[in-house]
Every structure is written in C-alpha cells, then in structure tokens.
Design a protein around this motif. Structure first.
Motif, PDB file in Angstrom:
ATOM      1  N   GLY A  94     -10.079  -7.346   9.918  1.00 40.72           N
ATOM      2  CA  GLY A  94      -9.963  -7.538   8.484  1.00 40.72           C
ATOM      3  C   GLY A  94      -9.180  -6.404   7.859  1.00 40.72           C
ATOM      4  O   GLY A  94      -9.309  -5.243   8.262  1.00 40.72           O
ATOM      5  N   VAL A  95      -8.337  -6.724   6.886  1.00 44.22           N
ATOM      6  CA  VAL A  95      -7.599  -5.720   6.107  1.00 44.22           C
ATOM      7  C   VAL A  95      -7.950  -5.933   4.639  1.00 44.22           C
ATOM      8  O   VAL A  95      -7.679  -7.000   4.072  1.00 44.22           O
ATOM      9  CB  VAL A  95      -6.072  -5.838   6.316  1.00 44.22           C
ATOM     10  N   LEU A  96      -8.572  -4.924   4.033  1.00 44.36           N
ATOM     11  CA  LEU A  96      -9.016  -4.997   2.636  1.00 44.36           C
ATOM     12  C   LEU A  96      -8.177  -4.052   1.805  1.00 44.36           C
ATOM     13  O   LEU A  96      -8.185  -2.835   2.021  1.00 44.36           O
ATOM     14  CB  LEU A  96     -10.495  -4.604   2.532  1.00 44.36           C
ATOM     15  N   GLY A  97      -7.437  -4.579   0.837  1.00 44.44           N
ATOM     16  CA  GLY A  97      -6.654  -3.752  -0.066  1.00 44.44           C
ATOM     17  C   GLY A  97      -7.522  -3.186  -1.174  1.00 44.44           C
ATOM     18  O   GLY A  97      -8.230  -3.933  -1.848  1.00 44.44           O
ATOM     19  N   ALA A 144       0.822  -1.210   0.000  1.00 41.93           N
ATOM     20  CA  ALA A 144       0.000   0.000   0.000  1.00 41.93           C
ATOM     21  C   ALA A 144       0.856   1.261   0.000  1.00 41.93           C
ATOM     22  O   ALA A 144       1.744   1.426   0.845  1.00 41.93           O
ATOM     23  CB  ALA A 144      -0.935  -0.001   1.210  1.00 41.93           C
ATOM     24  N   ALA A 145       0.567   2.166  -0.929  1.00 42.83           N
ATOM     25  CA  ALA A 145       1.186   3.487  -0.937  1.00 42.83           C
ATOM     26  C   ALA A 145       0.470   4.381   0.067  1.00 42.83           C
ATOM     27  O   ALA A 145      -0.746   4.284   0.253  1.00 42.83           O
ATOM     28  CB  ALA A 145       1.117   4.099  -2.329  1.00 42.83           C
ATOM     29  N   THR A 146       1.223   5.278   0.689  1.00 43.24           N
ATOM     30  CA  THR A 146       0.608   6.243   1.600  1.00 43.24           C
ATOM     31  C   THR A 146      -0.136   7.328   0.831  1.00 43.24           C
ATOM     32  O   THR A 146      -0.979   8.015   1.378  1.00 43.24           O
ATOM     33  CB  THR A 146       1.654   6.910   2.494  1.00 43.24           C
ATOM     34  N   HIS A 147       0.211   7.517  -0.438  1.00 43.89           N
ATOM     35  CA  HIS A 147      -0.384   8.496  -1.338  1.00 43.89           C
ATOM     36  C   HIS A 147       0.188   9.902  -1.141  1.00 43.89           C
ATOM     37  O   HIS A 147      -0.463  10.896  -1.439  1.00 43.89           O
ATOM     38  CB  HIS A 147      -1.915   8.514  -1.226  1.00 43.89           C
ATOM     39  N   ILE A 177     -10.096  -2.588   8.231  1.00 40.42           N
ATOM     40  CA  ILE A 177      -9.182  -1.560   7.735  1.00 40.42           C
ATOM     41  C   ILE A 177      -9.254  -1.546   6.218  1.00 40.42           C
ATOM     42  O   ILE A 177      -8.794  -2.484   5.557  1.00 40.42           O
ATOM     43  CB  ILE A 177      -7.733  -1.839   8.197  1.00 40.42           C
ATOM     44  N   PRO A 178      -9.846  -0.510   5.615  1.00 38.86           N
ATOM     45  CA  PRO A 178      -9.761  -0.356   4.163  1.00 38.86           C
ATOM     46  C   PRO A 178      -8.405   0.276   3.834  1.00 38.86           C
ATOM     47  O   PRO A 178      -8.147   1.435   4.192  1.00 38.86           O
ATOM     48  CB  PRO A 178     -10.921   0.593   3.818  1.00 38.86           C
ATOM     49  N   ALA A 179      -7.540  -0.472   3.192  1.00 34.17           N
ATOM     50  CA  ALA A 179      -6.191   0.004   2.879  1.00 34.17           C
ATOM     51  C   ALA A 179      -6.174   0.466   1.426  1.00 34.17           C
ATOM     52  O   ALA A 179      -6.102  -0.346   0.497  1.00 34.17           O
ATOM     53  CB  ALA A 179      -5.167  -1.104   3.102  1.00 34.17           C
ATOM     54  N   GLY A 180      -6.263   1.772   1.224  1.00 33.81           N
ATOM     55  CA  GLY A 180      -6.306   2.318  -0.127  1.00 33.81           C
ATOM     56  C   GLY A 180      -4.956   2.283  -0.819  1.00 33.81           C
ATOM     57  O   GLY A 180      -3.916   2.061  -0.195  1.00 33.81           O
ATOM     58  N   TYR A 181      -4.984   2.468  -2.145  1.00 34.86           N
ATOM     59  CA  TYR A 181      -3.759   2.586  -2.958  1.00 34.86           C
ATOM     60  C   TYR A 181      -2.903   1.316  -2.857  1.00 34.86           C
ATOM     61  O   TYR A 181      -1.676   1.381  -2.805  1.00 34.86           O
ATOM     62  CB  TYR A 181      -2.957   3.820  -2.531  1.00 34.86           C
ATOM     63  N   ALA A 182      -3.571   0.168  -2.832  1.00 35.19           N
ATOM     64  CA  ALA A 182      -2.883  -1.098  -2.550  1.00 35.19           C
ATOM     65  C   ALA A 182      -2.803  -1.980  -3.790  1.00 35.19           C
ATOM     66  O   ALA A 182      -3.810  -2.223  -4.463  1.00 35.19           O
ATOM     67  CB  ALA A 182      -3.584  -1.854  -1.427  1.00 35.19           C
ATOM     68  N   ASN A 183      -1.604  -2.466  -4.070  1.00 34.17           N
ATOM     69  CA  ASN A 183      -1.317  -3.493  -5.083  1.00 34.17           C
ATOM     70  C   ASN A 183      -1.502  -3.032  -6.525  1.00 34.17           C
ATOM     71  O   ASN A 183      -1.056  -3.709  -7.448  1.00 34.17           O
ATOM     72  CB  ASN A 183      -2.149  -4.766  -4.851  1.00 34.17           C
ATOM     73  N   ASP A 184      -2.176  -1.901  -6.747  1.00 34.51           N
ATOM     74  CA  ASP A 184      -2.476  -1.453  -8.108  1.00 34.51           C
ATOM     75  C   ASP A 184      -2.992  -0.026  -8.009  1.00 34.51           C
ATOM     76  O   ASP A 184      -3.206   0.495  -6.905  1.00 34.51           O
ATOM     77  CB  ASP A 184      -3.523  -2.377  -8.747  1.00 34.51           C
ATOM     78  N   TYR A 185      -3.191   0.598  -9.178  1.00 29.12           N
ATOM     79  CA  TYR A 185      -3.795   1.927  -9.194  1.00 29.12           C
ATOM     80  C   TYR A 185      -4.743   2.021 -10.384  1.00 29.12           C
ATOM     81  O   TYR A 185      -4.315   2.017 -11.532  1.00 29.12           O
ATOM     82  CB  TYR A 185      -2.728   3.029  -9.283  1.00 29.12           C
ATOM     83  N   VAL A 186      -6.042   2.091 -10.088  1.00 32.98           N
ATOM     84  CA  VAL A 186      -7.049   2.201 -11.154  1.00 32.98           C
ATOM     85  C   VAL A 186      -7.670   3.594 -11.180  1.00 32.98           C
ATOM     86  O   VAL A 186      -8.625   3.826 -11.916  1.00 32.98           O
ATOM     87  CB  VAL A 186      -8.158   1.138 -10.981  1.00 32.98           C
ATOM     88  N   LEU A 202       3.660   1.969  10.899  1.00 34.37           N
ATOM     89  CA  LEU A 202       3.242   1.643   9.533  1.00 34.37           C
ATOM     90  C   LEU A 202       1.868   2.262   9.288  1.00 34.37           C
ATOM     91  O   LEU A 202       0.926   1.986  10.034  1.00 34.37           O
ATOM     92  CB  LEU A 202       3.206   0.120   9.386  1.00 34.37           C
ATOM     93  N   PHE A 203       1.753   3.126   8.267  1.00 36.63           N
ATOM     94  CA  PHE A 203       0.510   3.830   7.970  1.00 36.63           C
ATOM     95  C   PHE A 203      -0.190   3.218   6.756  1.00 36.63           C
ATOM     96  O   PHE A 203       0.421   3.039   5.699  1.00 36.63           O
ATOM     97  CB  PHE A 203       0.799   5.305   7.691  1.00 36.63           C
ATOM     98  N   LEU A 204      -1.480   2.919   6.915  1.00 37.68           N
ATOM     99  CA  LEU A 204      -2.321   2.489   5.804  1.00 37.68           C
ATOM    100  C   LEU A 204      -3.411   3.545   5.610  1.00 37.68           C
ATOM    101  O   LEU A 204      -4.249   3.749   6.495  1.00 37.68           O
ATOM    102  CB  LEU A 204      -2.960   1.129   6.103  1.00 37.68           C
ATOM    103  N   ASN A 205      -3.357   4.239   4.483  1.00 36.84           N
ATOM    104  CA  ASN A 205      -4.383   5.234   4.189  1.00 36.84           C
ATOM    105  C   ASN A 205      -5.708   4.526   3.945  1.00 36.84           C
ATOM    106  O   ASN A 205      -5.746   3.328   3.641  1.00 36.84           O
ATOM    107  CB  ASN A 205      -3.986   6.067   2.973  1.00 36.84           C
ATOM    108  N   GLY A 206      -6.804   5.247   4.068  1.00 32.22           N
ATOM    109  CA  GLY A 206      -8.113   4.621   3.934  1.00 32.22           C
ATOM    110  C   GLY A 206      -8.796   4.966   2.620  1.00 32.22           C
ATOM    111  O   GLY A 206      -8.145   5.191   1.603  1.00 32.22           O
TER     112      GLY A 206
END
Length: 425
Positions: free
Chosen positions: A347-350, A67-70, A373-382, A210-214
């Motif tokens: 739960g952690v959702l990418g 996950a990117a922090t953005h 935890i909705p982890a935004g910007y994860a694994n891909d970028y659409v 460790l920060f996971l943006n939402g």
C-alpha cells in the motif's frame, strides 16, 4: 528558496541537480502515477495543474501521488498553509519557476506512461537506526520541548520494479528530514536524498531511483552540528545520504532474494477528501498587542546583550506572528486530498503534509497490507500534523501547525479507513 525562515535573497547557484522521477503502474484497467520531486513541498494547485495538463496530453491516471522529498534547499512553491507563515512566505514572483516545474513533472509522467511494459515488483526491507533522530526528544527547535525519549521509524522499504526489457526502478521509503543544509547556504541541493541516490546508482547503474519520504515531521538527521557551514554542510549531507543509501542497498538485496514478485495483482485505488479545521486563535487585536510587547522585549534584550533571552523571545515572536497570520486568514478549514494505492500486499498512502512519526508507525502497524509506504508531502501541504499526544508537550511542530486538534482526529479517521484499520481511535 524554501525551507528556512532566516534566508534572505535568492539562490546563488546549484550544488547538485534537483530531479523529478516518475513511475506509472497500469494493470490494464487502473493506472496510477507516483512521482518524487526534489522540492520542500507541492500544493493542491500544482497537483491539479499537473493532472489537467496530463489529460490534455491524453494521459489518464486513476490516481496520482505527487510527493516532494522535502529538501530545504529547493525553489519556493507557494502553498496556502506554507505562505500563511510570515517567515516562510516569498515576496518574489516565482510563477515562472513553478510553471517550469509543472512542465517537467508532466513530461516525466507522460514519458513513463509511454514506456509501460510488463513488469514484476518485489519488496525488500532493511533497518537504519544511525541516521534518524527525534528532535523533540532532544529539546526541539528552540529548546522548548522536554521529552525523555522520542520515537523514530528505522524501517527502510525498497520496491524493485523490473520490466520485461530489463529496465529497473527502485522506489524507497524512509522517514527523515532533508535538513543537512542550513538557512545560510544559498546553493540549490537535493540534500541527503541526492547523495543517497548517487550511492544507490553506483551499485545499480541501470536503475531509476525514486525517493518517498515518510512520516518525518519531527525526524532530523543525527549528529547535526548547529554551527556547520561551507564544506562541512555538504560533507555532513554526504555522510547521511551515504548511510541511508547503504540501507537502501540492503533492502534491495532483500527484495532480490525474495521468491515472491507481484506480477498480476489488480491495482486498487481509493482516496479521502477531507476538510481539516484550522486552529482557533485569540482575537486579532489581542495577538497584535502581544506581538508589540514581544518587539519591545526583544529590543531591550538586544541592548542588554542577553543572547539567551533574545533567542527565546525571538522564537516567541515568530510563533505569535504566525498565530496572528492565522487569525487574519480567511480560512476556517483546509480542504485536502489523501490518495491511496494498493497493489497486492503493498500500500502507498499519500500524506498531504508533515505527519509526525507516530502517525506513520501506527498506520503501518494497523494496515491490512504487510507493507505500507506512508508517502509524506504528497499532493498538498497542510503543514504539521501532530498526534493528540504531541499536543501535551507543545514545541515547534505544535506551535506552528495550522490545523486544530479536531483536524488530527479527522486525519486519523480518514487515513485509518484507507489502509483498512479498524474504526477505533
């Protein structure tokens, strides 16, 4: 650098360090890696390369959430849905930088995997209402949205992982764009998450943070001065980061006061592989004529000195150029991967892009676990993922989205299935 369409030239230095931080959880049967990296975005290609390199080093992961922090003050990482926007693509060859980033990510994950030991996990929560602001409710980027109010997600979730040897890791989740910097600033920076990290480390010097943006698609920091520059940029960044960091400290206190720790729960992993249809466009020649017309209007307004009219037409031309790029694109669907990890009641959702905040609020409310935890910007970028309701008020996020309305339905269906919501939309 990545993050703003009006940037020209290269970065000129480093204001504060960019980091990659990794956590590996392993229950003896299933291993997962969760990584936070100070970038605007990652990509399918980068995620695949990291997994392949890990396998070559003998590190097996059943699931990866990269996950990117953005941060909008980091190096450019190519991604198809990013580079199709003319103002956000990069002409410079960044392959050496991306290779270096990949090696650091692999090193962080491999190091974490080598240091796995018995641990307990506690969950804490806090609220922070002063830092986030829904920019669509305030008129939106370019002032083309009219909404009386817009939601934010004030929840701050902290995971406190404590190992048998005394090592501590803090994973926190909060939904807010790291856009305290501006397009005129050319120093690399983690933006407000960097200051939040330092605030947390002042109280917990032994902890890895460790920060996971939402679901932060339209959520900006509050109190933003559009004319900020120089020192004012970094003072603002510190203020927002410190405010969020204080909220994380409250969530850590909440976790420490909990009598319940996850110690022996099996790890459950799942994923959805979906194809998100690309939005339909008018014919290419029709859009080209429209862009040419906007170019003429822009020249006339500049000659007349009409700054208000010029700004509006300038925005319209940017949107039209993006629409033209989509029309000329050889893609009808964006294939992507949505990872999910469940441990006990966590739960952690990418999320592979910029989901608008209502998605995160709905998924949290409907999940089978008590903490999602909705982890935004994860694994891909659409790109942006609005809700169907957001389409009615249009705005920057809708106009620059690459996906079609039916892709939103597919995204909702896939994510709701992963988190255990019912089948109804």
């Amino acid at each position: 650098m990545s993050g703003y369409g009006n940037r020209t030239g290269l970065s000129t230095g480093v204001h504060d360090p960019l980091k990659a931080t990794a956590l590996v959880l392993d229950d003896g049967a299933v291993a997962v890696g969760i990584v936070s990296v100070d970038l605007l975005n990652v990509s399918r290609e980068l995620t695949r390369s990291v997994r392949r390199s890990l396998e070559e080093r003998g590190v097996r992961l059943d699931q990866l959430v990269l996950a990117a922090t953005h941060t909008h003050a980091g190096p450019h990482v190519p991604a198809r849905a990013l580079d199709v926007s003319p103002v956000l693509s990069a002409d410079t060859d960044v392959s050496d930088t991306v290779d270096r980033i990949e090696r650091r990510l692999v090193d962080a994950l491999a190091s974490a995997a080598e240091r796995v030991e018995p641990a307990g996990l506690r969950i804490g929560h806090a609220r922070e209402t002063d830092a986030p602001r829904n920019r669509r409710a305030a008129g939106g980027i370019g002032g083309n949205v009219r909404m009386p109010a817009g939601p934010v997600d004030p929840e701050v979730t902290a995971l406190l992982i404590e190992t048998a040897s005394g090592e501590r890791t803090v994973v926190y989740n909060f939904a807010c764009h790291p856009v305290c910097t501006t397009g005129d600033e050319t120093l690399l920076s983690a933006d407000w998450p960097g200051y939040a990290r330092r605030r947390i480390e002042r109280e917990h010097a032994d902890a890895t943070v460790l920060f996971l943006n939402g679901a932060a698609g339209e959520i900006n920091p509050s109190g933003m001065d559009p004319e900020r520059s120089g020192d004012a940029v970094y003072e603002y960044m510190e203020r927002i980061g410190t405010t969020v960091g204080e909220a994380v400290l409250r969530a850590i206190d909440d976790a420490e006061s909990s009598d319940d720790a996850i110690r022996r729960a099996p790890i459950w992993v799942d994923e959805a592989r979906v194809g998100l249809p690309v939005k339909s466009t008018p014919p290419v020649e029709e859009i080209r004529k429209h862009v040419a017309s906007l170019d003429e209007q822009l020249e006339q307004l500049e000659r007349a000195g009409d700054e208000v009219g010029r700004e509006k037409v300038f925005r319209d031309r940017q949107y039209a150029r993006t629409l033209l790029a989509i029309a000329e694109w050889d893609a009808t669907s964006l294939p992507t991967h949505i990872p999910y990890v469940e441990v006990g009641d966590l739960g952690v959702l990418g999320i592979p892009g910029e989901a608008l905040v209502r998605h995160g609020l709905d998924l949290k409310a409907e999940a089978r676990v008590s903490t999602l935890i909705p982890a935004g910007y994860a694994n891909d970028y659409v790109g942006y993922v609005p809700t169907l309701a957001d389409l009615e008020s249009i705005g920057y996020e809708v106009r620059t989205a690459k996906i079609a309305p039916e892709a939103i339905v597919e995204f909702r269906r896939a994510t709701r299935r992963l988190v255990g919501a019912d089948d109804a939309l």
